[in-house]
Design a protein around this motif. Structure first.
Motif, short mmCIF file in Angstrom:
data_model
loop_
_atom_site.label_atom_id
_atom_site.label_comp_id
_atom_site.label_asym_id
_atom_site.label_seq_id
_atom_site.Cartn_x
_atom_site.Cartn_y
_atom_site.Cartn_z
N SER A 190 0.81 -1.22 0.00
CA SER A 190 0.00 0.00 0.00
C SER A 190 0.85 1.27 0.00
CB SER A 190 -0.95 0.00 1.20
OG SER A 190 -0.25 -0.28 2.39
N LEU A 248 1.94 5.50 -3.81
CA LEU A 248 2.42 6.86 -3.56
C LEU A 248 3.91 6.97 -3.91
CD1 LEU A 248 1.69 9.64 -2.44
CD2 LEU A 248 2.33 8.83 -0.17
N LEU A 280 -2.76 11.53 -12.27
CA LEU A 280 -1.90 12.06 -11.20
C LEU A 280 -1.91 13.57 -11.13
CD1 LEU A 280 1.20 9.72 -11.79
CD2 LEU A 280 -0.59 9.45 -10.06
N ALA A 306 -3.46 15.74 -9.56
CA ALA A 306 -3.55 16.38 -8.24
C ALA A 306 -2.21 16.38 -7.50
CB ALA A 306 -4.62 15.70 -7.40
N ARG A 307 -1.22 15.59 -7.92
CA ARG A 307 0.05 15.56 -7.18
C ARG A 307 1.22 16.12 -7.99
NH1 ARG A 307 2.73 9.64 -6.16
NH2 ARG A 307 4.53 11.01 -5.93
N GLY A 326 -3.91 -4.19 -5.41
CA GLY A 326 -3.83 -4.20 -6.87
C GLY A 326 -2.53 -4.83 -7.34
N ARG A 382 -2.40 -4.93 -11.81
CA ARG A 382 -3.04 -3.64 -12.07
C ARG A 382 -3.91 -3.65 -13.32
NH1 ARG A 382 2.01 0.16 -11.43
NH2 ARG A 382 0.61 1.71 -12.35
N GLU A 390 -7.72 17.93 -1.92
CA GLU A 390 -6.33 17.50 -1.90
C GLU A 390 -6.18 16.13 -2.56
OE1 GLU A 390 -4.61 16.06 1.83
OE2 GLU A 390 -6.45 16.68 2.82
N TYR A 391 -4.96 15.81 -2.95
CA TYR A 391 -4.68 14.53 -3.60
C TYR A 391 -4.87 13.39 -2.63
CZ TYR A 391 -2.04 10.71 -5.68
OH TYR A 391 -1.67 9.49 -6.18
N SER A 392 -5.65 12.37 -3.03
CA SER A 392 -5.75 11.16 -2.24
C SER A 392 -5.30 10.00 -3.10
CB SER A 392 -7.19 10.92 -1.78
OG SER A 392 -7.31 9.58 -1.35
N ARG A 393 -4.29 9.28 -2.62
CA ARG A 393 -3.76 8.16 -3.43
C ARG A 393 -4.77 7.04 -3.57
NH1 ARG A 393 0.18 6.73 1.54
NH2 ARG A 393 -0.63 8.73 2.19
N TYR A 394 -5.78 6.99 -2.71
CA TYR A 394 -6.75 5.90 -2.77
C TYR A 394 -8.06 6.33 -3.44
CZ TYR A 394 -3.55 3.86 0.61
OH TYR A 394 -2.44 3.38 1.24
N ARG A 411 -9.97 -0.41 -12.97
CA ARG A 411 -10.12 0.15 -11.64
C ARG A 411 -9.34 1.45 -11.47
NH1 ARG A 411 -8.13 -4.38 -11.25
NH2 ARG A 411 -6.44 -3.77 -9.87
N PHE A 418 -11.07 3.19 -4.18
CA PHE A 418 -11.49 2.00 -3.43
C PHE A 418 -12.92 2.10 -2.91
CE2 PHE A 418 -7.05 1.07 -3.60
CZ PHE A 418 -6.99 -0.32 -3.55
#
Lengths: 380, 380
Positions: A51, A55, A88, A90-91, A292, A295, B275-279, B302, B306
């Protein structure tokens, strides 16, 4: 009492440029002064969990990664495919700290009683940014470890143990009585075998290689199905029939494993059916995708009627759903079982700098069961 | 009072042989004497719904079907693929009646008050075997139609109307506020447009052909997305953003439409993220598959975090979940709206014998929106 601590420490950072390049580097960052309810932890050990990799690697093509600079000031770069980059936005341009959990020693504390009580203690921490030498964080994100527990033993006290407990709790909450689990030879899978044994919850373990069957059997696993075996589907149907498992947790995500589990559950339900139903069995079959490892797309061959569900499962969402009192009870249970039920094992320990080297990331990046790495931020 | 009725009547039957041949025929079967709580209905009209086709055709290769015998004693045969046959073991050799619903006139009744009260009334019926000239069944499966309603107008009083009401009820029960619906130009889709208009539930309609957009707009649909358009995904994201729809009902099942709906919901949620959320976003996104117009696998890419779920949705399971009082209230509502909100239209009326002819089954078997057939068992 406050133990002396330096004004800065190393921290691993992951950055995605607008040009689609992943950059992983070590930064010397200030150690943040604790607020009244905060403590400063000298992080001694932090695991690289599957997990963490989203990131950390941002879906970059790590086979094309290169490393420049000296070992102490290494810069890892890798290209990111345009399709991946689109998700991606947002980052982009943000230098992000990484690491979901770890353990260490509290070397400074804010004025509050709760913070002061932790001073000098060995603690496990969660809440991100644990691939750092020092981490300042709220006491709510800190769990004191039982006396004598080392930071190494406490490094994985949150993600895997709470996930295993969360699976059993979800099973009960949704009215099921047995579980199917994939990637079952992982650290998490081994915990789940032990936990289900204690809780007397029948568990069907799906592994990917023949040698993993023996690993799980030695832990007491009764049902282990090897997906590389030609008899996999009939083995799975037999195990699901024997256990009446109607909920599964799939770490794989992509491919047809989720579909195969539902098919096995339907076949098991059909064995008990007394008459033909054109819409399939009426017993609800559920598989949650919580990882995942593959993927690629999830492919569902819908030969399992209409009483089924597939969905995402996320530890943080589970913890929010049960509320703080239950979370506190679960943490307590983990703390007491860290060297037994919830013990983790690691293939290798690496420093922050070593984690950026090809011989490390080419191994832990594969996410193969039994190749788990531990970062020890103060080793050089 | 009992109206004279014959001792036998025609009934359509579907049989799968152990050799993998589908046989559809008409049988002359006895009209069953009513028990105290039963009535005998002379069936005047019964629709061919997509949900009837699984039992009727058993997944046979209808392009290879042939018809022998005279028009009155026709035998339709078609081969069934070995893979499909494997799932049919529970019905091999059993001659099964077909037809989920219909309407007609009560011509005999058992001794109970409830049964006697229905004598001479025009009623809608559910409970199977409606592709028959006569049907004896319990009063619980019968709904008296308002005075003046014809059997043709009442023939589709259960499956589609209760499904539309069930979708809105499921939406509310699970905490959503707007719906995405596919195959939206179908009879059911048109009902849902009208129902959601009355209930002020925002509805995103997905159709498969440009001309269907206009059909729905004339019914008052505000959001209609054509999946054959190159701008489909951006149209869908815009519509989902505008409505905040977070639950979908997909009649297609196979292919990537379910996945596209989840992707659009996630894109809409990400627009509001701070904000960026990786999930992925934390708002739950749900799509229910309630049909199988595309019998291929469901392919989920996907890229929607989640917080999502996909599952089967079945009318009978919904009705069981809400209980008899609520079902009774829903039926009452349907009865009052049969010629307005819940009105159905049919392309063609066919006799039982005509339903077995290639010019009929090659059309209704396609399950294309706007090609719905009505069986009228007493027409010759």
């Amino acid at each position: 009492m406050t133990i002396d601590y330096p004004s800065t420490g190393l921290q691993l950072r992951s950055l995605v440029t607008t040009e689609g390049i992943l950059e992983i580097s070590l930064q010397d960052v200030p150690v943040v002064e604790p607020q009244p309810t905060q403590v400063v932890v000298r992080v001694e050990a932090s695991p690289i969990n599957p997990s963490d990799l989203g990131l950390l690697f941002a879906g970059a093509d790590m086979a094309s990664a290169s490393v420049s600079g000296t070992a102490e000031s290494a810069l890892l770069t890798a290209p990111i495919d345009a399709n991946v980059l689109r998700g991606l936005s947002a980052r982009l341009g943000a230098s992000l700290p990484v690491g979901n959990e770890g353990a260490g020693v509290v070397i400074a504390a804010g004025a509050s009683e709760a913070a002061q009580a932790l001073l000098g203690k060995t603690v496990a921490v969660t809440g991100g940014s644990t691939y750092s030498q020092y981490r300042t964080l709220d006491v709510a994100l800190v769990m004191a470890l039982p006396d004598g527990t080392s930071p190494r033993a406490g490094a994985s006290a949150f993600v895997n143990p709470l996930t295993a407990l969360g699976m059993v709790a979800t099973m009960r909450h949704e009215g099921h009585t047995a579980i199917v689990h994939t990637a079952a030879a992982s650290n998490l899978g081994q915990m789940l075998v032990k936990l289900c044994g204690e809780e007397q919850v029948p568990l069907v373990n799906i592994v990917r290689r023949p040698e993993q069957v023996e690993t799980l059997r030695q832990l007491g696993a009764q049902y282990v199905c090897d997906s590389s075996s030609p008899s996999f589907m009939s083995d799975l149907i037999d195990a699901v029939s024997a256990t009446s498992a109607s909920i599964g947790f799939d770490a794989t995500g992509g491919g047809n494993l989720t579909s195969q589990i539902l098919t096995a559950m339907e076949a098991a339900a059909a064995k008990n059916a007394t008459e033909y139903s054109r819409y399939g069995s009426t017993s609800h079959k559920q598989v949650y995708i919580y990882g995942g490892l593959d993927r690629g797309p999830t492919v569902l061959t819908r030969n399992f009627g209409f009483a089924w569900g597939v969905g995402g499962w996320l530890l943080t969402a589970f913890l929010q759903s049960v509320g703080p009192d239950e979370v506190s009870a679960l943490r307590q249970r983990v703390a007491l079982g860290l060297e037994t039920t919830f013990a983790s094992t690691y293939t290798k320990e690496v420093s922050l700098a070593e984690a950026l080297q090809p011989e490390a990331f080419s191994v832990y990046g594969r996410q193969a069961s039994g190749e788990k790495y531990l970062i020890t931020p103060h080793m050089t």
